[in-house]
Design a protein around this motif. Structure first.
Motif, PDB file in Angstrom:
ATOM      1  N   GLY A  83      -1.875  -2.173 -11.970  1.00  0.00           N
ATOM      2  CA  GLY A  83      -0.882  -2.321 -10.840  1.00  0.00           C
ATOM      3  C   GLY A  83      -0.959  -1.483  -9.855  1.00  0.00           C
ATOM      4  N   GLY A  84      -0.955  -1.576  -9.471  1.00  0.00           N
ATOM      5  CA  GLY A  84      -0.830  -0.634  -7.618  1.00  0.00           C
ATOM      6  C   GLY A  84      -1.664   0.375  -8.049  1.00  0.00           C
ATOM      7  N   HIS A 127      -4.952  -2.984  -2.302  1.00  0.00           N
ATOM      8  CA  HIS A 127      -5.383  -2.297  -3.380  1.00  0.00           C
ATOM      9  C   HIS A 127      -5.813  -3.316  -4.608  1.00  0.00           C
ATOM     10  N   HIS A 149      -5.245 -10.227  -3.929  1.00  0.00           N
ATOM     11  CA  HIS A 149      -4.750 -10.544  -2.597  1.00  0.00           C
ATOM     12  C   HIS A 149      -4.705 -10.591  -1.268  1.00  0.00           C
ATOM     13  N   TYR A 172      -1.244  -0.722   2.516  1.00  0.00           N
ATOM     14  CA  TYR A 172      -1.102  -0.118   0.864  1.00  0.00           C
ATOM     15  C   TYR A 172      -0.097  -1.474   0.457  1.00  0.00           C
ATOM     16  N   ASP A 173      -0.677  -2.438  -0.154  1.00  0.00           N
ATOM     17  CA  ASP A 173       0.227  -3.582  -0.660  1.00  0.00           C
ATOM     18  C   ASP A 173       1.459  -3.606  -1.841  1.00  0.00           C
ATOM     19  N   TYR A 174       2.052  -2.670  -1.790  1.00  0.00           N
ATOM     20  CA  TYR A 174       2.700  -2.264  -2.900  1.00  0.00           C
ATOM     21  C   TYR A 174       3.732  -1.645  -2.882  1.00  0.00           C
TER      22      TYR A 174
END
Length: 271
Positions: free
Chosen positions: A15-16, A121, A56, A74-76
């Motif tokens: 995750g992330g 990510h 993603h 930064y896709d979180y």
């Protein structure tokens, strides 16, 4: 050029930006981190480049990151401020991007180069533990809208020659991805689906591919993947190594306290 045929990998990427938060989450990610750090030993050589099929990124056609110096995405959300400053400065490979484009187009699949696309990510969180020095070029390949499993399997087949050219093909996703039940609420579904997935990967090649094309008929399939973008990279890396045996370099029965998750390798580890 190497004569060694590299294995392919489907990685459950976590995750992330977890590799950049090990002081906070290391107790949750120790096993995944160790499995990723072991990949260089498993393949036995430094690849010329890595092609990452990322969960993603999706497009009307298949897309390829073609920048020589990809930026960061930064896709979180909701993570510590420092995680929006991290850098994974691996170079891109415009040459590999163009080669993959040609392979896909020759096989009847439109493919578009994107010189602006950065590392998401799913790419940098998976690859940082594998190549922490960021010294191996990386190209990202998107999924295609519609998320048709057969289409992604066929694209994987077209990529197979890269394995003998020093390119490591990696699918970055998650074997369980239901963010509304990413805890004990998803335990039963994740275990049922992961059991089916590991059993399917152990089947003979032709039967394995046929079963995976019907993944949404598996136990708890739509609970495990309400939307299947995190599973589709598996179709691509399987297609690129369709006749090779599968193994499970990473598996946990209690990821995040309750979930079953796995990664898969297709092809043999180095002696």
């Amino acid at each position: 050029m190497t004569t060694q045929k590299l294995p392919t990998y489907f990685l459950s990427h976590g995750g992330g930006p977890w590799p950049f938060m090990m002081d906070q989450v290391g107790h949750l990610y120790g096993k995944l981190d160790a499995s990723l750090r072991d990949i260089p030993r498993q393949i036995g050589v430094t690849p010329k480049a890595v092609l990452v099929i990322t969960a993603h990124w999706e497009g009307r056609d298949f897309m390829l990151s073609s920048s020589a110096k990809p930026p960061m995405i930064y896709d979180y959300g909701g993570f510590p401020p420092h995680t929006y400053q991290v850098q994974y400065s691996a170079p891109g490979s415009p040459e590999l991007a163009a080669q993959v484009q040609q392979l896909l187009q020759a096989g009847g699949h439109a493919a578009v180069l994107d010189a602006e696309r950065g590392f998401d990510h799913g790419t940098f969180s998976a690859m940082y533990p594998v190549y922490p020095n960021a010294d191996v070029p990386i190209v990202q390949l998107s999924l295609k809208y519609g998320l048709d499993p057969q289409t992604h399997l066929e694209v994987g087949r077209l990529l197979a020659p890269l394995r003998e050219q020093g390119v490591l093909i990696v699918g970055s996703g998650l074997s369980y991805h239901n963010l509304r039940a990413f805890n004990a609420a998803g335990a039963a579904a994740s275990h049922a689906f992961d059991d089916w997935l590991r059993q399917t990967m152990a089947l003979p090649a032709q039967q394995r591919s046929a079963q995976l094309m019907k993944w949404d008929e598996a136990p708890a399939a739509r609970m495990a993947h309400p939307r299947e973008e995190h599973l589709l990279p598996l179709m691509v890396v399987l297609g690129a190594a369709e006749n090779d045996d599968a193994s499970v370099p990473y598996h946990e029965d209690a990821f995040m306290g309750a979930l079953a998750v796995s990664s898969f390798r297709f092809g043999q580890a180095a002696a």
